[in-house]
Design a protein around this motif. Sequence first.
Motif, PDB file in Angstrom:
ATOM      1  N   GLU A   6     -38.984  49.250 -42.825  1.00 12.56           N
ATOM      2  CA  GLU A   6     -38.985  48.392 -41.794  1.00 12.56           C
ATOM      3  C   GLU A   6     -37.894  48.793 -40.946  1.00 12.56           C
ATOM      4  O   GLU A   6     -36.770  49.203 -41.488  1.00 12.56           O
ATOM      5  N   ALA A   7     -38.004  48.767 -39.511  1.00 15.80           N
ATOM      6  CA  ALA A   7     -37.034  48.959 -38.590  1.00 15.80           C
ATOM      7  C   ALA A   7     -35.701  48.080 -38.658  1.00 15.80           C
ATOM      8  O   ALA A   7     -35.844  46.769 -38.696  1.00 15.80           O
ATOM      9  N   VAL A  38     -27.708  71.096 -26.536  1.00 19.57           N
ATOM     10  CA  VAL A  38     -26.557  70.298 -27.098  1.00 19.57           C
ATOM     11  C   VAL A  38     -27.374  69.028 -27.527  1.00 19.57           C
ATOM     12  O   VAL A  38     -27.939  68.431 -26.890  1.00 19.57           O
ATOM     13  N   THR A  39     -27.539  68.770 -28.728  1.00 20.72           N
ATOM     14  CA  THR A  39     -28.206  67.873 -29.495  1.00 20.72           C
ATOM     15  C   THR A  39     -27.249  66.901 -30.076  1.00 20.72           C
ATOM     16  O   THR A  39     -26.221  67.171 -30.655  1.00 20.72           O
ATOM     17  N   PRO A  40     -27.648  65.571 -30.297  1.00 19.42           N
ATOM     18  CA  PRO A  40     -26.812  64.560 -31.260  1.00 19.42           C
ATOM     19  C   PRO A  40     -26.300  65.220 -32.720  1.00 19.42           C
ATOM     20  O   PRO A  40     -25.242  65.181 -33.110  1.00 19.42           O
ATOM     21  N   ASP A  41     -27.411  65.759 -33.223  1.00 17.59           N
ATOM     22  CA  ASP A  41     -27.171  66.451 -34.658  1.00 17.59           C
ATOM     23  C   ASP A  41     -26.137  67.386 -34.408  1.00 17.59           C
ATOM     24  O   ASP A  41     -25.304  67.769 -35.375  1.00 17.59           O
ATOM     25  N   ALA A  89     -27.374  60.320 -27.520  1.00 18.66           N
ATOM     26  CA  ALA A  89     -28.613  59.800 -27.970  1.00 18.66           C
ATOM     27  C   ALA A  89     -29.085  58.475 -27.306  1.00 18.66           C
ATOM     28  O   ALA A  89     -30.179  58.524 -26.704  1.00 18.66           O
ATOM     29  N   ARG A  90     -28.005  57.856 -26.881  1.00 26.25           N
ATOM     30  CA  ARG A  90     -28.282  56.491 -26.001  1.00 26.25           C
ATOM     31  C   ARG A  90     -28.498  57.051 -24.621  1.00 26.25           C
ATOM     32  O   ARG A  90     -29.277  56.282 -23.911  1.00 26.25           O
ATOM     33  N   ARG A  96     -32.323  57.150 -32.844  1.00 25.84           N
ATOM     34  CA  ARG A  96     -33.120  56.970 -34.147  1.00 25.84           C
ATOM     35  C   ARG A  96     -32.078  56.242 -35.041  1.00 25.84           C
ATOM     36  O   ARG A  96     -31.434  56.676 -35.732  1.00 25.84           O
ATOM     37  N   PRO A  97     -32.091  54.884 -34.755  1.00 20.70           N
ATOM     38  CA  PRO A  97     -31.304  53.930 -35.374  1.00 20.70           C
ATOM     39  C   PRO A  97     -31.285  53.926 -36.701  1.00 20.70           C
ATOM     40  O   PRO A  97     -29.924  53.955 -37.002  1.00 20.70           O
TER      41      PRO A  97
END
Length: 231
Positions: A6-7, A38-41, A89-90, A96-97
């Motif tokens: 579940e989220a 450039v990515t969050p990861d 990301a935001r 991806r919470p």
Amino acid sequence: MSVKLEAPAALCRIQQNWLAANERRILNWLCQRMPGWVTPDRLTATGMIGAGMTFAGYVASNADAAWLLVAILGYLVQWFGDSMDGSLARYRRIERPSYGYFIDHSCDGLATLLILAGIGLSPFVSMDVALIALAGYLLLSIHAFLSARVLGEFKLSYLSAGPTELRIMLIGLTVMMMMLGAGPGFFGTWSGFDLFVGGVGSILILLFVGQTCVTGRRLARIDGEKLNRRT
């Protein structure tokens, strides 16, 4: 048999540190200019590299205090990666919470361990004192995670200070290490640096105890009100 995840419920982020507004403006400016590759990861990995640099700089200062410059640079790299990953990301609306929450705070714990272990392995602060500071930081982290679960509130600052203010304080401490050197200390077997780091750790532990009491009373009142409505 498959398991359905579940989220998680949306968390209310509480950030009331002194530099929050100015830091947010800087992060938004950087997000607008960040290239697509450039990515969050990658930013999370950059933050971990910064923590590794800080660890290495403190350990290498046993040979020469000039290595503390690497530790200071590591703090800046760690701030950039740690502060930018979630912000980007935001900004791009690619959050991806569950994954982000888990990875980000797992890396935060490991980064804190690297930084304080490095401080404890330096010639300036003894390891037992550094572990007191580590215990205080992790206890407050536990409080934040528990509050997120039971109240839906994720507190990012205490006493108007958050991770950014803590980094600035540690950078200032590192500059003083470079200026004053290890030395014999002025308080017996404990140096002034020991007293400072141990004092900060003790304050964090006391904050955990105080916040636990406050949150416990709040939860008792909430649960009591729910129980009264059922009876």
